[in-house]
Design a protein around this motif. Structure first.
Motif, PDB file in Angstrom:
ATOM      1  N   TYR A 707     -12.230 -30.786  -9.189  1.00 39.52           N
ATOM      2  CA  TYR A 707     -12.724 -30.310 -10.481  1.00 39.52           C
ATOM      3  C   TYR A 707     -14.236 -30.150 -10.451  1.00 39.52           C
ATOM      4  O   TYR A 707     -14.785 -29.191 -11.007  1.00 39.52           O
ATOM      5  CB  TYR A 707     -12.311 -31.291 -11.575  1.00 39.52           C
ATOM      6  N   ASP A 708     -14.908 -31.074  -9.813  1.00 39.16           N
ATOM      7  CA  ASP A 708     -16.369 -31.013  -9.721  1.00 39.16           C
ATOM      8  C   ASP A 708     -16.814 -29.787  -8.916  1.00 39.16           C
ATOM      9  O   ASP A 708     -17.790 -29.124  -9.254  1.00 39.16           O
ATOM     10  CB  ASP A 708     -16.890 -32.292  -9.067  1.00 39.16           C
ATOM     11  N   ILE A 709     -16.074 -29.468  -7.860  1.00 43.18           N
ATOM     12  CA  ILE A 709     -16.422 -28.314  -7.019  1.00 43.18           C
ATOM     13  C   ILE A 709     -16.035 -27.010  -7.705  1.00 43.18           C
ATOM     14  O   ILE A 709     -16.758 -26.013  -7.633  1.00 43.18           O
ATOM     15  CB  ILE A 709     -15.725 -28.424  -5.649  1.00 43.18           C
ATOM     16  N   GLY A 710     -14.888 -26.998  -8.384  1.00 49.61           N
ATOM     17  CA  GLY A 710     -14.454 -25.793  -9.080  1.00 49.61           C
ATOM     18  C   GLY A 710     -13.793 -24.783  -8.165  1.00 49.61           C
ATOM     19  O   GLY A 710     -13.190 -25.138  -7.142  1.00 49.61           O
ATOM     20  N   ALA A 711     -13.936 -23.509  -8.496  1.00 50.02           N
ATOM     21  CA  ALA A 711     -13.265 -22.436  -7.759  1.00 50.02           C
ATOM     22  C   ALA A 711     -13.575 -22.416  -6.268  1.00 50.02           C
ATOM     23  O   ALA A 711     -12.718 -22.036  -5.467  1.00 50.02           O
ATOM     24  CB  ALA A 711     -13.615 -21.082  -8.385  1.00 50.02           C
ATOM     25  N   PRO A 712     -14.801 -22.816  -5.824  1.00 51.49           N
ATOM     26  CA  PRO A 712     -15.074 -22.806  -4.372  1.00 51.49           C
ATOM     27  C   PRO A 712     -14.140 -23.695  -3.551  1.00 51.49           C
ATOM     28  O   PRO A 712     -14.125 -23.593  -2.324  1.00 51.49           O
ATOM     29  CB  PRO A 712     -16.523 -23.308  -4.292  1.00 51.49           C
ATOM     30  N   ILE A 713     -13.352 -24.549  -4.228  1.00 49.74           N
ATOM     31  CA  ILE A 713     -12.412 -25.390  -3.486  1.00 49.74           C
ATOM     32  C   ILE A 713     -11.413 -24.531  -2.720  1.00 49.74           C
ATOM     33  O   ILE A 713     -10.858 -24.951  -1.698  1.00 49.74           O
ATOM     34  CB  ILE A 713     -11.669 -26.348  -4.455  1.00 49.74           C
ATOM     35  N   TRP A 714     -11.194 -23.289  -3.188  1.00 55.40           N
ATOM     36  CA  TRP A 714     -10.217 -22.404  -2.566  1.00 55.40           C
ATOM     37  C   TRP A 714     -10.851 -21.487  -1.520  1.00 55.40           C
ATOM     38  O   TRP A 714     -10.178 -20.591  -1.012  1.00 55.40           O
ATOM     39  CB  TRP A 714      -9.524 -21.546  -3.622  1.00 55.40           C
ATOM     40  N   TRP A 715     -12.114 -21.698  -1.202  1.00 58.20           N
ATOM     41  CA  TRP A 715     -12.794 -20.844  -0.221  1.00 58.20           C
ATOM     42  C   TRP A 715     -12.054 -20.873   1.121  1.00 58.20           C
ATOM     43  O   TRP A 715     -11.618 -21.924   1.564  1.00 58.20           O
ATOM     44  CB  TRP A 715     -14.228 -21.349  -0.009  1.00 58.20           C
ATOM     45  N   PRO A 716     -11.864 -19.696   1.751  1.00 60.44           N
ATOM     46  CA  PRO A 716     -12.352 -18.353   1.413  1.00 60.44           C
ATOM     47  C   PRO A 716     -11.257 -17.445   0.850  1.00 60.44           C
ATOM     48  O   PRO A 716     -11.301 -16.238   1.070  1.00 60.44           O
ATOM     49  CB  PRO A 716     -12.819 -17.852   2.767  1.00 60.44           C
ATOM     50  N   SER A 717     -10.257 -17.985   0.166  1.00 65.13           N
ATOM     51  CA  SER A 717      -9.146 -17.164  -0.308  1.00 65.13           C
ATOM     52  C   SER A 717      -9.557 -16.322  -1.510  1.00 65.13           C
ATOM     53  O   SER A 717     -10.640 -16.487  -2.082  1.00 65.13           O
ATOM     54  CB  SER A 717      -7.966 -18.065  -0.688  1.00 65.13           C
TER      55      SER A 717
END
Length: 736
Positions: A707-717
């Motif tokens: 949650y703290d990282i947000g969308a970048p957790i899914w990098w590089p999809s």
């Protein structure tokens, strides 16, 4: 509400499909069930059989077979008197030796020899005598030792006590300790799971369906394992037999919990039980298969082990997981579709309607993603959404405190007398033996030397500190006859001789292992081809190889699991963080275990294989729960955005994953009913580690960090790039 992709088969298929699948599993169970009690007949608890082919002690063991056709292992009978034994009475023990030699399973004499039993050998203090009895029937050692003990008990003087110990006695008691694996272990594990399922589902029917799935998976796995062991393809031991039962029951129940949760959810959306099971099966297939594949591949990484016991456990446990997967994805769906809503009686799921489950159509909550989530998991979600960084930092600090105990873990192996935690006649006999005789008598160090250098090597062995006596092997000559030993030439095979050396210390002690290390260090100066083996060397090589395996297999397992997670989550960053979290959890579990083993249970140490087994089970199974969580989080993130998706994924999976963790912890804790140090330690490490992973890592650390990282957790999809409309609005700022 029915969807276009809802699958409702034709009437004939609705009858034929469940009938066929259930009949197949009932057939497998009918053959596998009776086989369960036969596993002990194809298992071996002989430490030497687990050694790697490259070990020096294994090479010595193979060379010994050239000097004698016997495959016997020695049993040592020790008789202790409360007062010094008069010289005249010592002769009476000769008759006892003859009776011991007549026991079925004891090596029989050849030629003119009256018996193969050595003794009676009096102690220096005159208060004890010993016999060395070669037990030839290694597979029936339990029965032979029991008969020897009966002979001893029936022929003792009034003021004396007798024990049967040595390698054969210890092996027999080890087999006895493993005896509960065929019954009590499974009974305790199944009973614990049943109680937990009753509390979780508050249903009378569903626990039986889930347990039936698990037990059928176990019986099918046992059938295949028994066949492989009887054909000699795998080496089955008591410890792998126990782990197989626990692992299958725990894993199959975990997979079942996930499918049942999806089925219950679907029953609230559609009326047809077939449409509901189809939805549940499709939604559960990917996480269950990914979870099972992770555990299977992690277990098969044990094939890279040099230790035969580790290498054989890999395919044995992997077979169990395969059948756990198959039963959860075939048998359980058919049982659920047959019972439908009645499976949850008396709390049957009500048809609510799909629109009320969909976040897109629900009224927005004060925190997006928590719509319809109540109770504990709503409060956890609120905590994570309001203070994500503080939450994961505090969770990490708590794990760090647990890790602080890790350096105190003493996993360098333990003596064989410490392995059995219950009362043992052999362990008691070893203590008596140490009071009156050379502690290493009956379990000599075996040195294989060049015949041309025999005398020089013998002299070097005798000079080694910790060696009380040494002699060249001259054949089946009673060792009490010193004149015979010195007058006969040594047996020579392929230009080599055997030297038997008696240790001053107990054969399975740390001091004895140091003597073996010293011999291996100094003897090559006398004979470059010299080899050192025997009981002590076997234990030493086993411990050294286990520690080497740990350093080799850990990177392999981590790399394989990381690759699976990357393929499953279509991401690089999330899998890396998940792997890091389970490694931290594993280290924390070992740290707490070190404190419990040393300061609570006062164990003398831990088997050298304990950290490796703990790693394989905790990392593979710990990733399971993260897979269950993050696959649902990804599913929700695709619909409502990453941060709301994290909260919703945690909320809807929280109870089922926690239940799965409690079930798995309870099943592994059941291993503690078997009084074997290794199994008790594995039971605690895995049970505590799973609970730690479920409560702290999966519930707080992973979701808060994500949650703290947000969308970048899914990098590089694509999910990281935020292509859906709901994600584009989230990529620039945190969703509140």
């Amino acid at each position: 509400m029915k969807r276009r992709d809802d699958w409702i088969p034709a009437r004939w298929l609705r009858i034929l499909l469940p009938t066929a699948i259930i009949l197949v599993w009932f057939t497998a169970a009918s053959f596998g069930g009776p086989t369960f009690g036969k596993l002990s007949s194809v298992s071996s608890n002989d430490q030497a059989s687990f050694l790697p082919a490259s070990a020096e002690s294994t090479e010595v063991r193979d060379l010994q077979k050239k000097f004698t056709d016997s495959t016997s292992i020695p049993a040592i009978v020790v008789i202790e008197s409360s007062a010094p034994i008069p010289a005249g009475e010592q002769a009476a023990f000769v008759a006892l030796g003859q009776k011991l030699g007549a026991v079925a399973g004891v090596q029989q004499p050849t030629g003119t020899a009256a018996t193969t039993v050595a003794g009676p050998i009096p102690s220096k203090d005159g208060r004890a005598v010993e016999f060395i009895v070669p037990v030839e029937d290694a597979n029936g050692v339990k029965t032979v030792v029991a008969d020897l003990r009966s002979v001893v008990d029936g022929n003792l003087p009034a003021d004396a006590q007798g024990w049967v110990t040595g390698p054969a006695g210890l092996t027999a008691d080890l087999v006895n300790a493993f005896g509960g694996i065929d019954g009590i272990l499974l009974l305790v594990a199944v009973g614990a799971v049943f109680v937990i399922l009753l509390l979780v589902y508050r249903s009378v029917v569903l626990p039986f369906l889930v347990l039936l799935t698990s037990i059928f998976a176990l019986t099918a796995a046992i059938l295949l394992v028994y066949a492989f062991a009887s054909w000699g393809w795998i080496t089955l031991s008591g410890q792998s037999q126990g782990i197989l039962s626990i692992l299958v029951i725990g894993a199959a129940t975990d997979y079942a919990l996930l499918l049942v949760a999806r089925f219950r959810e679907a029953l609230g959306e559609v009326e047809s039980r077939w449409a509901a099971i189809a939805r549940a099966w499709r939604a559960s297939l990917e996480p269950i298969v990914a979870s099972g594949a992770t555990v299977i591949i992690a277990l098969l990484c044990l094939l890279f082990s040099d230790l035969n016991s580790n290498r054989s456990l890999g395919p044995i446990a992997a077979i169990g997981i395969v059948f756990a997967l198959l039963s959860a994805l075939t048998l359980l769906p058919m049982l659920l579709v047959l019972f439908g809503r009645a499976a949850f009686w008396p709390f049957r799921p009500r048809l609510i309607g799909e629109s009320q489950h969909s976040p897109e159509h629900a009224e927005l909550d004060s925190v997006r993603g928590l719509e319809g989530i109540g109770g504990l998991w709503r409060r956890v979600g609120m905590l994570i959404s309001s203070r994500p960084r503080l939450t994961w930092i505090m969770a990490l600090v708590l794990l760090g405190v647990c890790i602080a105990g890790l350096p105190q873990l003493k996993a360098n192996g333990v003596s064989q007398t410490d392995v059995i935690l219950s009362q043992s006649d052999a362990v008691d006999g070893e203590k008596v033996l140490g009071r009156h005789f050379d502690a290493g008598s009956g379990s000599p160090v075996v040195v294989v030397a060049d015949a041309a250098r025999a005398d020089a090597t013998l002299a070097a062995v005798e000079r080694t500190p910790g060696i009380n006596a040494a002699s060249l092997y001259v054949g089946n000559v009673n060792p009490t006859s010193a004149e015979a030993r010195h007058s006969l030439p040594p047996v020579v095979k392929d230009g080599r001789v055997l030297i038997n050396a008696t240790l001053a210390s107990q054969a399975d002690s740390g001091a004895a292992e140091q003597v073996v290390r010293d011999l291996r260090h100094t003897l090559p100066a006398t004979d470059p081809r010299v080899l050192v083996g025997g009981v002590t060397a076997i234990a030493l090589d086993t411990n050294d190889t286990a520690q080497s395996d740990l350093m080799k297999i850990i990177p392999i397992v981590l790399a394989v699991i990381l690759l699976i997670l990357m393929l499953l989550l279509r991401s690089i960053l999330a899998p890396v963080l998940l792997i890091a979290s389970v490694v931290v959890s594993y280290a924390a579990a070992l740290g707490v275990s070190a404190f419990v083993f040393n300061d609570v249970f006062r164990f003398p140490g831990a088997d050298a294989a304990v950290p490796l087994f703990g790693f394989v089970f905790l990392v593979a199974l710990g990733v399971d729960y993260n897979i269950f969580l993050m696959t649902r989080v990804r599913e929700e993130s695709l619909r409502i955005g990453t941060r709301p998706g994290i909260l919703r994924g945690l909320g809807v999976t929280g109870s089922v994953i926690t239940s799965a963790g409690v079930v798995l912890a309870a099943t592994f804790a059941a291993l503690a009913v078997i009084p074997i140090l290794f199994l008790v330690q594995i039971a605690f490490i895995v049970a505590f580690g799973v609970l730690l992973d479920t409560v702290i890592v999966r519930s707080l650390l992973v979701p808060a960090l994500s949650y703290d990282i947000g969308a970048p957790i899914w990098w590089p999809s694509r999910l990281w790039r935020g292509q859906p409309r709901t994600l584009r609005s989230e990529s620039g700022a945190r969703t509140r």
